[in-house]
Design a protein around this motif. Structure first.
Motif, short mmCIF file in Angstrom:
data_model
loop_
_atom_site.label_atom_id
_atom_site.label_comp_id
_atom_site.label_asym_id
_atom_site.label_seq_id
_atom_site.Cartn_x
_atom_site.Cartn_y
_atom_site.Cartn_z
N ALA A 48 0.88 -1.17 0.00
CA ALA A 48 0.00 0.00 0.00
C ALA A 48 0.91 1.22 0.00
O ALA A 48 1.83 1.31 0.82
N GLU A 49 0.65 2.16 -0.91
CA GLU A 49 1.56 3.29 -1.07
C GLU A 49 0.79 4.59 -1.26
O GLU A 49 -0.30 4.61 -1.84
N MET A 82 3.70 0.76 3.08
CA MET A 82 3.77 -0.43 3.93
C MET A 82 3.62 -1.61 2.99
O MET A 82 2.65 -1.70 2.23
N LYS A 83 4.61 -2.52 3.03
CA LYS A 83 4.61 -3.60 2.05
C LYS A 83 5.18 -4.88 2.64
O LYS A 83 5.89 -4.86 3.65
N ILE A 137 -1.60 14.16 -4.53
CA ILE A 137 -1.25 12.88 -3.91
C ILE A 137 -1.81 11.75 -4.76
O ILE A 137 -2.83 11.90 -5.45
N GLN A 138 -1.11 10.62 -4.71
CA GLN A 138 -1.54 9.44 -5.47
C GLN A 138 -1.56 8.23 -4.54
O GLN A 138 -0.63 8.01 -3.77
N LEU A 139 -2.63 7.44 -4.64
CA LEU A 139 -2.79 6.22 -3.85
C LEU A 139 -2.59 5.01 -4.74
O LEU A 139 -2.99 5.02 -5.92
N HIS A 140 -2.01 3.95 -4.17
CA HIS A 140 -1.73 2.75 -4.96
C HIS A 140 -1.76 1.52 -4.08
O HIS A 140 -1.23 1.52 -2.96
#
Length: 481
Positions: free
Chosen positions: A275-276, A292-293, A382-385
Motif C-alpha cells: 500500500a503506497e 507499507m509492504k 497525492i496518489q494512492l496505490h
C-alpha cells in the motif's frame, strides 16, 4: 463453607480454598541508616514491599488418573509470564495482581489433591473496580476512599480551539501541555490548517494514477465500507501492478503535514503486496512516498517506508525502511504513516493503532534536515496505490482508509499555536505517566513544571483550564494497602 478464587477471569469448579490462608495485611519495609558511634539508627525511608499470599487448596478428580490431568490443567492456568487478576470469593470487591511462585506439591488422598499455592504480588496494592466521575463544567470533587493514593486517567473532549490544557488539584499540583497566551500582547494561530481530507468512502474527484515504482498502473479500486480496496490488480505477471488514483490539492504547499491510515495484513507467509501514497509536484514528478509492504524479505515481515526523492536529479533520502524494532512486528498492521515538512526539516512517523482504544503504539520515527534544499519541491497532488507482485498471491486484507493534508503556517513572534480543536480528545494518563492527543503520545508538549499527580486519600478538588473548553471525566480505581 469452602471458598474459591478466580485468576485471569477464570474459576475452576473443582478447586476450593481451605482454611489457613496466609494473606499479608501490610508489607512495610523499613530502611535504616546506621551511623558508627551512635546507638540505634535513623529511619531513612519506608518502602512498601511485594505482597505474598499462600493459599491452601483442595481439588477433586474422578480418580487418580483424572487427578493427574487436573494437575496439568492447573499448571496451564496458573503459570503466566505477567501478573493476572486474582480475586477471592471472600473478598469479591478487591483485585490482586499476582503470579504463581514456587511449586505446588500435591498430597493425594483417594481422588482428592491437596496443596498450597503461593502467589506473589509485585504490585502490593489491592484494587477496586474502575470508577468514572464526570466533571461539572470545569470542576470536580472526587473522594478517594482507598487507604492509598489512586492514579487517575483524565479524558478531556475538546469543545473549542485551545493553546493549552491543564488540570490542577487543591494542592496546586498540576499537569499542562501547550502554553497560555497573553491576551494583551499575543494571539493564537492555526499552525496546521486542514486543506485536504478524503475518506475511503467515495471515488468521486479521483482520476487515474500516472505511474508507480517498479511496475505499471492496472486494475481498479472499489469502495468497501470506509476504505479504498483493490477490486482487480490487472494481469501483469513480471513486476508490480495494481490500481492507482490521483487527486490535486486546492493549493501548492511548501510546508505541510500529510497523514494516511493503512491496513496491511497478510494472512499467510505467501501473501505479498504493498500500500503506497505518493507525494507529487506540479510537474507530475514524485517528491516522496509513504508505504507499507510485504515482499518476503526481512523474514517475511511487513516493512514500512518513508522516502524523499528528487526525480530530476535522481537523489533519494530513505528516512524509514524497517519492519519495526523486530521482524514481523508490523505484520498485522493497521496504523498511521505521516510525513511533515517545515522550514526544510522533515519528520517521518509510522505507528500501529489499537482499534479498541485508539492509542498509537509500536511507533518508529525519523528526522532529516534538507541542508541543500534538494527535496524542496512544492506539494501539488497525492496518489494512492495498492499493488501485487508478478503472479504471486496478493495480500488479502489491504486497504487505504483516509488521507489528510495540512498546510503548516509559520507563526509571527507574538503568536501561540493551537494544540487541539473541537472533536479532539486529550488524555492525561497518571497511571502510565503519558499524555495523548487523539491516541498519540504528546509528552513533547508537556510543561516543564507540571507533574503526574495522584488522587490523595479522601477528598480531591480538581479544576481544568482554560474554562469552558472541555468536557472532562476521570477514570480511577481505589487502592488499598
Amino acid at each position: 463453607m469452602l471458598l474459591s478464587f478466580s485468576f485471569n477471569g477464570v474459576t475452576k469448579p473443582y478447586i476450593k480454598c481451605e482454611k489457613g490462608k496466609v494473606r499479608q495485611i501490610y508489607n512495610i519495609k523499613r530502611n535504616m541508616l546506621y551511623i558508627p558511634g551512635r546507638i540505634g539508627a535513623y529511619l531513612d525511608r519506608t518502602d512498601i514491599d511485594i505482597k505474598i499470599i499462600e493459599q491452601p487448596v483442595i481439588f477433586e478428580g474422578v480418580d487418580k488418573l483424572n487427578l493427574r490431568k487436573l494437575e496439568e490443567e492447573l499448571s496451564s492456568w496458573l503459570i503466566t509470564e505477567q501478573p493476572g487478576e486474582l480475586i477471592f470469593n471472600d473478598e469479591p470487591d478487591r483485585i490482586y495482581y499476582a503470579v504463581v511462585d514456587g511449586s505446588l506439591n500435591v498430597e493425594e488422598i483417594a481422588n482428592f489433591g491437596r496443596g498450597t499455592i503461593r502467589f506473589i504480588c509485585p504490585d502490593p496494592y489491592k484494587y477496586t473496580k474502575e470508577f468514572t466521575k464526570s466533571f461539572a463544567g470545569d470542576v470536580a470533587s472526587i473522594r478517594n476512599l482507598g487507604t492509598a493514593e489512586a492514579k487517575p486517567v483524565f479524558e478531556m473532549n475538546v469543545l473549542e480551539p485551545v493553546t493549552y490544557a491543564m488540570i490542577e488539584n487543591q494542592y496546586k499540583k498540576y499537569l499542562m501541555i501547550g502554553r497560555p497566551y497573553d491576551v494583551t500582547a499575543q494571539q493564537p494561530f492555526v499552525r496546521e490548517e486542514l486543506v485536504f481530507d478524503k475518506l475511503g468512502n467515495s471515488l468521486s474527484g479521483w482520476s487515474q494514477g500516472l505511474s508507480v515504482d517498479g511496475g505499471v498502473v492496472d486494475g481498479l479500486f472499489y469502495i468497501n465500507g470506509s476504505a479504498f480496496r483493490a477490486q482487480t490488480y490487472g494481469a501483469n505477471a513480471t513486476a508490480w501492478h495494481g490500481p492507482a488514483i490521483q487527486q490535486s490539492l486546492p493549493e501548492l504547499l511548501t510546508d505541510f503535514k500529510i497523514q494516511t491510515f493503512f491496513t496491511v495484513k497478510p494472512k499467510t507467509e505467501k501473501s505479498f503486496g504493498r500500500a503506497e501514497l505518493y507525494l507529487v509536484n506540479a510537474g507530475g514528478q514524485k517528491i516522496a512516498k509513504l508505504a507499507m509492504k510485504n515482499i518476503g524479505s526481512d523474514g517475511g515481515s511487513n516493512v514500512g517506508e518513508v522516502i524523499l526523492r528528487n526525480e530530476a536529479s535522481g537523489d533519494q533520502e530513505v528516512m524509514i525502511r524497517t519492519p519495526g524494532i523486530r521482524e514481523r512486528l508490523w505484520n498485522n498492521f493497521y496504523g498511521v504513516l505521516r510525513l511533515e515538512r517545515s522550514n526544510g526539516i522533515y519528520k517521518a512517523y509510522i505507528a500501529m493503532v489499537d482499534t479498541k482504544t485508539g492509542q498509537y503504539h509500536t511507533a518508529w520515527h525519523a528526522e532529516f534536515r534538507d541542508e541543500g534544499n534538494v527535496y524542496d519541491d512544492q506539494l501539488a497532488a497525492i496518489q494512492l496505490h495498492l499493488g501485487a507482485y508478478a503472479g504471486l498471491q496478493w495480500i488479502e486484507d489491504i486497504a487505504i482508509h483516509r488521507v489528510t493534508v495540512y498546510k503548516i503556517n509559520q507563526p509571527f513572534v507574538n503568536e501561540v499555536p493551537y494544540i487541539a480543536y473541537p472533536g479532539d480528545t486529550i488524555v492525561f494518563d497518571m497511571v502510565n505517566e503519558n499524555i495523548l492527543i487523539n491516541g498519540e503520545s504528546r509528552v513533547d508538549l508537556k510543561d516543564f513544571g507540571g507533574e503526574y499527580f495522584p488522587l490523595e486519600s479522601n477528598l480531591n478538588d480538581l479544576r481544568v483550564f482554560p474554562g469552558g473548553s472541555f468536557q472532562t471525566k476521570a477514570r480511577y480505581r481505589e487502592r488499598y494497602k
